[in-house]
Write an enzyme that holds these catalytic residues in place. Structure first.
Site, PDB file in Angstrom:
ATOM      1  N   ARG A 171       0.867  -1.175   0.000  1.00  0.00           N
ATOM      2  CA  ARG A 171       0.000   0.000   0.000  1.00  0.00           C
ATOM      3  C   ARG A 171       0.903   1.224   0.000  1.00  0.00           C
ATOM      4  O   ARG A 171       1.485   1.568   1.025  1.00  0.00           O
ATOM      5  CB  ARG A 171      -0.910   0.003   1.220  1.00  0.00           C
ATOM      6  CG  ARG A 171      -1.895  -1.135   1.256  1.00  0.00           C
ATOM      7  CD  ARG A 171      -2.820  -1.019   2.467  1.00  0.00           C
ATOM      8  NE  ARG A 171      -2.063  -1.002   3.708  1.00  0.00           N
ATOM      9  CZ  ARG A 171      -1.714  -2.093   4.370  1.00  0.00           C
ATOM     10  NH1 ARG A 171      -2.055  -3.272   3.904  1.00  0.00           N
ATOM     11  NH2 ARG A 171      -1.030  -2.013   5.501  1.00  0.00           N
ATOM     12  N   ARG A 175      -1.354  10.121   0.268  1.00  0.00           N
ATOM     13  CA  ARG A 175      -2.708  10.604   0.534  1.00  0.00           C
ATOM     14  C   ARG A 175      -2.926  11.922  -0.175  1.00  0.00           C
ATOM     15  O   ARG A 175      -2.044  12.783  -0.177  1.00  0.00           O
ATOM     16  CB  ARG A 175      -2.921  10.788   2.043  1.00  0.00           C
ATOM     17  CG  ARG A 175      -2.809   9.493   2.832  1.00  0.00           C
ATOM     18  CD  ARG A 175      -2.892   9.755   4.317  1.00  0.00           C
ATOM     19  NE  ARG A 175      -2.718   8.516   5.077  1.00  0.00           N
ATOM     20  CZ  ARG A 175      -2.368   8.459   6.347  1.00  0.00           C
ATOM     21  NH1 ARG A 175      -2.154   9.587   7.015  1.00  0.00           N
ATOM     22  NH2 ARG A 175      -2.227   7.302   6.960  1.00  0.00           N
ATOM     23  N   ARG A 247      18.105  -7.595   9.825  1.00  0.00           N
ATOM     24  CA  ARG A 247      18.727  -6.294  10.028  1.00  0.00           C
ATOM     25  C   ARG A 247      18.646  -5.976  11.504  1.00  0.00           C
ATOM     26  O   ARG A 247      17.671  -6.315  12.187  1.00  0.00           O
ATOM     27  CB  ARG A 247      18.001  -5.201   9.231  1.00  0.00           C
ATOM     28  CG  ARG A 247      17.995  -5.428   7.736  1.00  0.00           C
ATOM     29  CD  ARG A 247      19.361  -5.276   7.120  1.00  0.00           C
ATOM     30  NE  ARG A 247      19.797  -3.870   7.080  1.00  0.00           N
ATOM     31  CZ  ARG A 247      20.987  -3.486   6.672  1.00  0.00           C
ATOM     32  NH1 ARG A 247      21.908  -4.384   6.310  1.00  0.00           N
ATOM     33  NH2 ARG A 247      21.300  -2.208   6.639  1.00  0.00           N
ATOM     34  N   ARG A 277      16.888   7.706  10.874  1.00  0.00           N
ATOM     35  CA  ARG A 277      15.961   8.629  11.534  1.00  0.00           C
ATOM     36  C   ARG A 277      16.497   9.022  12.904  1.00  0.00           C
ATOM     37  O   ARG A 277      17.424   8.398  13.429  1.00  0.00           O
ATOM     38  CB  ARG A 277      14.571   8.002  11.680  1.00  0.00           C
ATOM     39  CG  ARG A 277      14.531   6.731  12.532  1.00  0.00           C
ATOM     40  CD  ARG A 277      13.125   6.143  12.554  1.00  0.00           C
ATOM     41  NE  ARG A 277      13.048   4.948  13.395  1.00  0.00           N
ATOM     42  CZ  ARG A 277      11.929   4.261  13.629  1.00  0.00           C
ATOM     43  NH1 ARG A 277      10.800   4.646  13.073  1.00  0.00           N
ATOM     44  NH2 ARG A 277      11.944   3.200  14.410  1.00  0.00           N
ATOM     45  N   GLU A 298      19.384   6.625  14.696  1.00  0.00           N
ATOM     46  CA  GLU A 298      19.153   5.201  14.439  1.00  0.00           C
ATOM     47  C   GLU A 298      19.876   4.782  13.158  1.00  0.00           C
ATOM     48  O   GLU A 298      19.698   5.390  12.109  1.00  0.00           O
ATOM     49  CB  GLU A 298      17.649   4.957  14.314  1.00  0.00           C
ATOM     50  CG  GLU A 298      17.229   3.519  14.340  1.00  0.00           C
ATOM     51  CD  GLU A 298      15.724   3.389  14.443  1.00  0.00           C
ATOM     52  OE1 GLU A 298      15.127   2.781  13.531  1.00  0.00           O
ATOM     53  OE2 GLU A 298      15.134   3.901  15.438  1.00  0.00           O
ATOM     54  N   TYR A 346       7.824 -10.078  10.309  1.00  0.00           N
ATOM     55  CA  TYR A 346       7.674  -8.775  10.951  1.00  0.00           C
ATOM     56  C   TYR A 346       6.241  -8.672  11.462  1.00  0.00           C
ATOM     57  O   TYR A 346       5.288  -8.799  10.691  1.00  0.00           O
ATOM     58  CB  TYR A 346       7.980  -7.630   9.991  1.00  0.00           C
ATOM     59  CG  TYR A 346       7.797  -6.289  10.656  1.00  0.00           C
ATOM     60  CD1 TYR A 346       8.798  -5.761  11.461  1.00  0.00           C
ATOM     61  CD2 TYR A 346       6.615  -5.584  10.531  1.00  0.00           C
ATOM     62  CE1 TYR A 346       8.631  -4.550  12.114  1.00  0.00           C
ATOM     63  CE2 TYR A 346       6.431  -4.371  11.173  1.00  0.00           C
ATOM     64  CZ  TYR A 346       7.443  -3.859  11.962  1.00  0.00           C
ATOM     65  OH  TYR A 346       7.261  -2.675  12.617  1.00  0.00           O
ATOM     66  N   ASP A 348       3.513  -6.345  13.943  1.00  0.00           N
ATOM     67  CA  ASP A 348       3.183  -5.239  14.829  1.00  0.00           C
ATOM     68  C   ASP A 348       2.703  -5.796  16.161  1.00  0.00           C
ATOM     69  O   ASP A 348       2.331  -6.969  16.276  1.00  0.00           O
ATOM     70  CB  ASP A 348       2.102  -4.353  14.205  1.00  0.00           C
ATOM     71  CG  ASP A 348       2.649  -3.471  13.088  1.00  0.00           C
ATOM     72  OD1 ASP A 348       3.824  -3.074  13.173  1.00  0.00           O
ATOM     73  OD2 ASP A 348       1.902  -3.188  12.131  1.00  0.00           O
TER      74      ASP A 348
END
Length: 381
Positions: A171, A175, A247, A277, A298, A346, A348
């Site tokens: 996705r 926007r 990683r 970041r 990071e 991965y 969440d």
């Protein structure tokens, strides 16, 4: 039954709690000196800032049952992640939205105009994107891709975007309005006092014992009726087929007075900037006030044997090795592999909790019907 759960992160805590409530005795061990895995939070004694020690964890979900579950163990405060990106000497809003597009191209377009403009930038000669770069070029064109995706992706994954699958951009985050809320889920927030007390509350049950600084040894399984393994899948087998690729992250901590960057997360899209970041931790608790501030630069790199694995790579070579380990695991009895590391995916936090709840329920069904629990209740493939 005596249950051994290896890992005191979300998977081990949630599964252990459900099994303990069902009357089983759960021994939870962890090699680290704290509970919570990579969700571990603690207050910095110097500044009082709540630290996300292993990088930011922001809870977001559309799963109402999971949202109710975590709120049963902690008070969650409203929090929306509003990420910014520094690239080419300017700061932009992420995910790419109408403000980003207008600012980047120096225009003042309405949504329909911006949609048509970006469509005109897209490389429509790419009909079937075969990799990450082609996927991005197909939908946003070269300028936006190179400013916001290319350099960041090269730093994050340590390889050219042409080597990554197109599915990473399932996705495309674009926007055509001014909504800069990074996530789109109904429920978003942060536990007021951090994740560590929440996980401690989940673990607080008379049928649960927790042992920290305790590495797993194979003889432990002999005293347990079943083992739940949330460590690395290949680690259970002592990596004897080779190591799955990950990683890892290095954090360069620095402090300052006042407000360093004005937001919780600032991405750096330029390839020549070595970090991906900077996170400023006090902004993850906007209901608090602190004069001092703690930030992390990071850096992403290949994971070595002594490093903490963060992101599974899952490219062609790793998937072939993963299949071999899955076959090996499925031939092993008395152990179920769970969580991000145990299934080499991965995940969440909300998905981790959902799978842990479903795993516990399925295991209890197996016990009730006298069936052996499988190696995986959720397939890693």
């Amino acid at each position: 039954m005596q249950i051994l759960l290896v890992g005191a992160g979300l998977s081990g805590a949630v599964i252990g709690r459900r099994l303990a409530e069902a009357g089983h005795h759960c021994r939870i061990i962890d090699t680290r000196g704290h509970i919570g895995g990579n969700c571990f939070t603690e207050r910095d004694p110097e500044t009082g800032v709540m630290m996300h020690v292993y990088g930011p964890h922001i809870f977001h979900t559309d799963d109402e049952e999971v949202w109710a579950y975590v709120n049963g163990f902690a008070e969650f405060m409203p929090f929306q992640n509003r990420v910014k990106s520094t690239t080419r000497g300017a700061v932009y809003s992420l995910p790419i939205n109408l403000l980003t597009i207008n600012q980047f191209f120096g225009k003042a377009m309405r949504p329909d105009e911006a949609r048509d403009f970006v469509a005109g930038e897209a490389d429509l000669t790419i009909e079937d994107p075969q990799n990450f770069e082609e996927q991005a070029l197909r939908f946003v064109g070269r300028d936006l891709y190179e400013a916001f995706f290319k350099g960041y992706t090269e730093k994050q994954w340590g390889c050219a975007p042409t080597e990554l699958p197109a599915s990473i951009l399932k996705r495309l985050p674009v926007r055509f309005n001014y909504d800069d809320n990074y996530f789109f889920h109904r429920f978003q927030g942060m536990p007021r006092d951090g994740y560590t007390p929440m996980i401690a509350a989940i673990l607080e049950h008379p049928n649960i014992t927790v042992e920290l600084n305790t590495p797993y040894t194979p003889d432990m399984a002999g005293a347990a009726g079943h083992v739940f393994w949330s460590g690395p899948l290949d680690g259970f087998f002592d990596y004897d087929l080779g190591r799955l690729g990950y990683r890892t992250l290095d954090f360069e901590r620095f402090t300052c007075q006042g407000d360093y960057q004005g937001c919780a997360v600032m991405n750096y899209g330029d390839r020549e900037v070595p970090w991906t970041r900077i996170t400023e931790h006090k902004h993850f608790s906007p209901w608090e006030s602190h004069e001092g501030s703690i930030c992390y630069r990071e850096y992403s790199r290949a994971c070595g044997p002594d490093d903490i694995p963060y992101y599974p790579i899952r490219l062609v070579e790793e998937k072939a090795l993963l299949d071999d380990y899955i076959t090996r695991a499925e031939a092993t009895t008395g152990v179920t592999f769970v969580g991000r590391l145990g299934t080499y995916r991965y995940l969440d936090m909300d998905v981790t909790i959902r799978e842990a709840l479903e795993t516990a329920a399925a295991f209890l069904d197996c016990v009730g019907t006298g069936h052996a629990a499988p190696a995986f209740f959720t397939s890693p493939r």
